[in-house]
Design a protein around this motif. Structure first.
Motif, PDB file in Angstrom:
ATOM      1  N   ALA A 116       0.874  -1.057   0.490  1.00  0.00           N
ATOM      2  CA  ALA A 116       0.134  -0.014   0.022  1.00  0.00           C
ATOM      3  C   ALA A 116       0.723   0.672   0.304  1.00  0.00           C
ATOM      4  O   ALA A 116       2.104   0.757  -0.080  1.00  0.00           O
ATOM      5  CB  ALA A 116      -1.427   0.400   1.496  1.00  0.00           C
ATOM      6  N   ASN A 117       0.525   2.625  -0.459  1.00  0.00           N
ATOM      7  CA  ASN A 117       0.802   3.477  -0.577  1.00  0.00           C
ATOM      8  C   ASN A 117       2.434   3.332  -1.324  1.00  0.00           C
ATOM      9  O   ASN A 117       3.187   3.972  -0.450  1.00  0.00           O
ATOM     10  CB  ASN A 117       0.335   4.698   0.603  1.00  0.00           C
ATOM     11  N   LEU A 118       3.187   2.571  -2.220  1.00  0.00           N
ATOM     12  CA  LEU A 118       4.575   2.381  -2.334  1.00  0.00           C
ATOM     13  C   LEU A 118       5.037   3.503  -2.685  1.00  0.00           C
ATOM     14  O   LEU A 118       4.881   3.910  -2.935  1.00  0.00           O
ATOM     15  CB  LEU A 118       4.212   1.457  -3.758  1.00  0.00           C
ATOM     16  N   GLY A 119       6.465   3.222  -1.701  1.00  0.00           N
ATOM     17  CA  GLY A 119       7.399   4.850  -2.781  1.00  0.00           C
ATOM     18  C   GLY A 119       7.058   5.316  -1.883  1.00  0.00           C
ATOM     19  O   GLY A 119       7.994   6.548  -1.533  1.00  0.00           O
ATOM     20  N   GLY A 120       5.896   5.393  -0.315  1.00  0.00           N
ATOM     21  CA  GLY A 120       5.643   7.057  -0.216  1.00  0.00           C
ATOM     22  C   GLY A 120       6.530   5.989   1.721  1.00  0.00           C
ATOM     23  O   GLY A 120       6.220   5.793   1.672  1.00  0.00           O
ATOM     24  N   ALA A 121       6.342   7.481   2.324  1.00  0.00           N
ATOM     25  CA  ALA A 121       6.657   7.774   3.656  1.00  0.00           C
ATOM     26  C   ALA A 121       5.634   6.193   4.491  1.00  0.00           C
ATOM     27  O   ALA A 121       6.073   5.115   5.471  1.00  0.00           O
ATOM     28  CB  ALA A 121       6.799   9.033   4.041  1.00  0.00           C
ATOM     29  N   GLY A 122       4.383   6.789   4.006  1.00  0.00           N
ATOM     30  CA  GLY A 122       3.473   5.342   4.761  1.00  0.00           C
ATOM     31  C   GLY A 122       3.423   3.613   4.299  1.00  0.00           C
ATOM     32  O   GLY A 122       1.716   3.336   4.481  1.00  0.00           O
ATOM     33  N   ALA A 126      -2.710   8.183   5.736  1.00  0.00           N
ATOM     34  CA  ALA A 126      -2.797   9.209   4.605  1.00  0.00           C
ATOM     35  C   ALA A 126      -4.105  10.116   4.328  1.00  0.00           C
ATOM     36  O   ALA A 126      -3.522  10.969   3.616  1.00  0.00           O
ATOM     37  CB  ALA A 126      -1.779   8.485   3.604  1.00  0.00           C
ATOM     38  N   GLY A 127      -4.712   9.292   4.707  1.00  0.00           N
ATOM     39  CA  GLY A 127      -6.175   9.947   4.028  1.00  0.00           C
ATOM     40  C   GLY A 127      -6.492   9.272   3.321  1.00  0.00           C
ATOM     41  O   GLY A 127      -8.089   9.211   2.564  1.00  0.00           O
ATOM     42  N   TRP A 128      -5.876   8.498   2.080  1.00  0.00           N
ATOM     43  CA  TRP A 128      -6.238   7.234   1.392  1.00  0.00           C
ATOM     44  C   TRP A 128      -5.426   6.833   1.393  1.00  0.00           C
ATOM     45  O   TRP A 128      -4.174   6.122   2.325  1.00  0.00           O
ATOM     46  CB  TRP A 128      -6.216   8.731   0.008  1.00  0.00           C
ATOM     47  N   VAL A 129      -5.563   5.301   0.150  1.00  0.00           N
ATOM     48  CA  VAL A 129      -4.778   4.640   0.360  1.00  0.00           C
ATOM     49  C   VAL A 129      -4.873   3.823  -1.183  1.00  0.00           C
ATOM     50  O   VAL A 129      -5.940   3.743  -1.814  1.00  0.00           O
ATOM     51  CB  VAL A 129      -5.192   3.438   0.988  1.00  0.00           C
ATOM     52  N   MET A 130      -3.759   3.141  -2.482  1.00  0.00           N
ATOM     53  CA  MET A 130      -3.776   2.947  -3.011  1.00  0.00           C
ATOM     54  C   MET A 130      -3.287   1.723  -2.856  1.00  0.00           C
ATOM     55  O   MET A 130      -2.137   1.483  -2.642  1.00  0.00           O
ATOM     56  CB  MET A 130      -2.360   4.001  -4.354  1.00  0.00           C
ATOM     57  N   ASP A 131      -3.685   0.137  -3.599  1.00  0.00           N
ATOM     58  CA  ASP A 131      -2.399  -0.570  -2.501  1.00  0.00           C
ATOM     59  C   ASP A 131      -2.933  -1.350  -4.070  1.00  0.00           C
ATOM     60  O   ASP A 131      -4.258  -1.683  -4.476  1.00  0.00           O
ATOM     61  CB  ASP A 131      -3.527  -1.315  -1.082  1.00  0.00           C
ATOM     62  N   LEU A 132      -2.397  -2.754  -4.108  1.00  0.00           N
ATOM     63  CA  LEU A 132      -2.785  -3.908  -4.684  1.00  0.00           C
ATOM     64  C   LEU A 132      -2.062  -4.926  -4.000  1.00  0.00           C
ATOM     65  O   LEU A 132      -0.938  -5.368  -3.310  1.00  0.00           O
ATOM     66  CB  LEU A 132      -1.541  -3.113  -6.246  1.00  0.00           C
ATOM     67  N   LEU A 134      -4.395 -12.550   5.928  1.00  0.00           N
ATOM     68  CA  LEU A 134      -5.375 -11.585   5.612  1.00  0.00           C
ATOM     69  C   LEU A 134      -5.714 -10.623   7.195  1.00  0.00           C
ATOM     70  O   LEU A 134      -5.709  -9.399   6.604  1.00  0.00           O
ATOM     71  CB  LEU A 134      -6.555 -12.643   5.108  1.00  0.00           C
ATOM     72  N   GLY A 135      -5.809 -10.694   8.337  1.00  0.00           N
ATOM     73  CA  GLY A 135      -5.789 -10.355   9.456  1.00  0.00           C
ATOM     74  C   GLY A 135      -4.776  -8.900   8.925  1.00  0.00           C
ATOM     75  O   GLY A 135      -5.554  -7.513   9.328  1.00  0.00           O
ATOM     76  N   ALA A 136      -3.559  -9.278   9.071  1.00  0.00           N
ATOM     77  CA  ALA A 136      -3.181  -7.668   8.583  1.00  0.00           C
ATOM     78  C   ALA A 136      -2.877  -7.249   7.548  1.00  0.00           C
ATOM     79  O   ALA A 136      -2.422  -6.213   8.197  1.00  0.00           O
ATOM     80  CB  ALA A 136      -1.117  -8.998   9.233  1.00  0.00           C
ATOM     81  N   ILE A 137      -3.015  -7.952   6.984  1.00  0.00           N
ATOM     82  CA  ILE A 137      -3.266  -6.751   5.264  1.00  0.00           C
ATOM     83  C   ILE A 137      -4.257  -5.664   5.675  1.00  0.00           C
ATOM     84  O   ILE A 137      -4.802  -4.841   5.107  1.00  0.00           O
ATOM     85  CB  ILE A 137      -3.189  -7.474   4.550  1.00  0.00           C
ATOM     86  N   GLU A 138      -5.586  -6.326   5.697  1.00  0.00           N
ATOM     87  CA  GLU A 138      -6.719  -5.720   6.418  1.00  0.00           C
ATOM     88  C   GLU A 138      -6.363  -4.291   7.458  1.00  0.00           C
ATOM     89  O   GLU A 138      -6.849  -3.345   7.412  1.00  0.00           O
ATOM     90  CB  GLU A 138      -7.934  -6.325   6.994  1.00  0.00           C
ATOM     91  N   ALA A 139      -5.550  -5.161   8.430  1.00  0.00           N
ATOM     92  CA  ALA A 139      -5.257  -4.047   9.627  1.00  0.00           C
ATOM     93  C   ALA A 139      -4.001  -2.819   9.329  1.00  0.00           C
ATOM     94  O   ALA A 139      -4.672  -1.395   9.347  1.00  0.00           O
ATOM     95  CB  ALA A 139      -4.676  -4.229  10.566  1.00  0.00           C
ATOM     96  N   ALA A 140      -3.596  -2.916   8.123  1.00  0.00           N
ATOM     97  CA  ALA A 140      -2.221  -2.367   7.656  1.00  0.00           C
ATOM     98  C   ALA A 140      -3.224  -1.083   6.561  1.00  0.00           C
ATOM     99  O   ALA A 140      -2.302  -0.488   6.255  1.00  0.00           O
ATOM    100  CB  ALA A 140      -1.661  -2.900   7.114  1.00  0.00           C
ATOM    101  N   ARG A 141      -4.259  -1.765   6.050  1.00  0.00           N
ATOM    102  CA  ARG A 141      -4.536  -1.102   4.895  1.00  0.00           C
ATOM    103  C   ARG A 141      -5.875   0.245   6.092  1.00  0.00           C
ATOM    104  O   ARG A 141      -5.149   1.317   5.059  1.00  0.00           O
ATOM    105  CB  ARG A 141      -5.101  -2.105   3.951  1.00  0.00           C
ATOM    106  N   ALA A 142      -6.281  -0.363   6.935  1.00  0.00           N
ATOM    107  CA  ALA A 142      -6.579   0.439   7.719  1.00  0.00           C
ATOM    108  C   ALA A 142      -6.251   1.730   7.546  1.00  0.00           C
ATOM    109  O   ALA A 142      -5.623   2.780   8.071  1.00  0.00           O
ATOM    110  CB  ALA A 142      -7.640  -0.262   8.653  1.00  0.00           C
ATOM    111  N   GLU A 143      -4.512   1.035   9.043  1.00  0.00           N
ATOM    112  CA  GLU A 143      -3.828   1.881   9.164  1.00  0.00           C
ATOM    113  C   GLU A 143      -2.865   3.320   8.049  1.00  0.00           C
ATOM    114  O   GLU A 143      -3.148   4.269   8.516  1.00  0.00           O
ATOM    115  CB  GLU A 143      -2.077   0.794  10.216  1.00  0.00           C
ATOM    116  N   ALA A 144      -3.293   2.630   7.272  1.00  0.00           N
ATOM    117  CA  ALA A 144      -2.243   3.874   5.482  1.00  0.00           C
ATOM    118  C   ALA A 144      -3.308   4.439   5.706  1.00  0.00           C
ATOM    119  O   ALA A 144      -3.211   5.700   4.961  1.00  0.00           O
ATOM    120  CB  ALA A 144      -1.628   2.651   4.187  1.00  0.00           C
ATOM    121  N   LYS A 145      -4.558   4.157   4.611  1.00  0.00           N
ATOM    122  CA  LYS A 145      -5.064   4.790   4.525  1.00  0.00           C
ATOM    123  C   LYS A 145      -5.365   6.612   5.843  1.00  0.00           C
ATOM    124  O   LYS A 145      -6.334   7.451   5.939  1.00  0.00           O
ATOM    125  CB  LYS A 145      -6.871   4.201   4.578  1.00  0.00           C
ATOM    126  N   ALA A 146      -5.860   5.765   7.618  1.00  0.00           N
ATOM    127  CA  ALA A 146      -6.109   6.764   8.716  1.00  0.00           C
ATOM    128  C   ALA A 146      -5.061   7.240   8.572  1.00  0.00           C
ATOM    129  O   ALA A 146      -5.133   9.255   8.478  1.00  0.00           O
ATOM    130  CB  ALA A 146      -5.834   5.985   9.781  1.00  0.00           C
TER     131      ALA A 146
END
Length: 139
Positions: free
Chosen positions: A90-96, A122-128, A108-120
């Motif tokens: 998520a948010n590849l190349g960025g500080a977060g 940065a205010g957005w999340v771009m993941d793949l 999967l649980g860790a990914i869901e938590a990390a996605r939520a943390e990244a969004k909180a």
């Protein structure tokens, strides 16, 4: 604009509709950044990689794809993929930036938590992610 203009179909189309001249600057694509950050290749020897969206994931797997880069992942349902391997970012190349990998059922649980943390954060999340059926053909 956020995203990857070579892969997200709306970016260039929207800018063209504005009617003003614009430039598209070449750079590293999101799948390239994912592979580099995980130090992996997106395919195995003699095996193709299929780039798709979360919305198309199940149809593409049903059509025989088993090595997929999945983009636009909000709301993706990975039920039934527990034994598949995943490399997520998520948010590849960025500080977060966030990275996780492993067997889907284990991370999967860790990914869901990390996605939520990244969004909180940065205010957005771009993941793949890269999703690959295990080599033994399980799942």
């Amino acid at each position: 604009m956020w995203g990857d203009p070579s892969l997200y179909d709306g970016t260039i189309r929207i800018v063209r509709e504005l009617g003003a001249p614009f430039d598209v600057l070449p750079g590293i694509s999101a799948p390239q950044a994912l592979a580099a950050q995980h130090a992996i290749v997106l395919h195995e020897v003699g095996r193709p990689v299929h780039v798709t969206t979360a919305r198309r994931l199940r149809a593409d797997v049903a059509a025989g794809q088993d090595n997929l880069v999945v983009m636009l992942t909000a709301g993706v349902d990975l039920d039934g993929f527990a034994d598949w391997d995943i490399w997520w970012g998520a948010n590849l190349g960025g500080a977060g930036q966030r990275l996780l990998s492993g067997r889907v059922g284990d991370v999967l649980g860790a990914i869901e938590a990390a996605r939520a943390e990244a969004k909180a954060e940065a205010g957005w999340v771009m993941d793949l992610f890269l999703l690959r059926r295990p080599a033994d053909g399980a799942a």
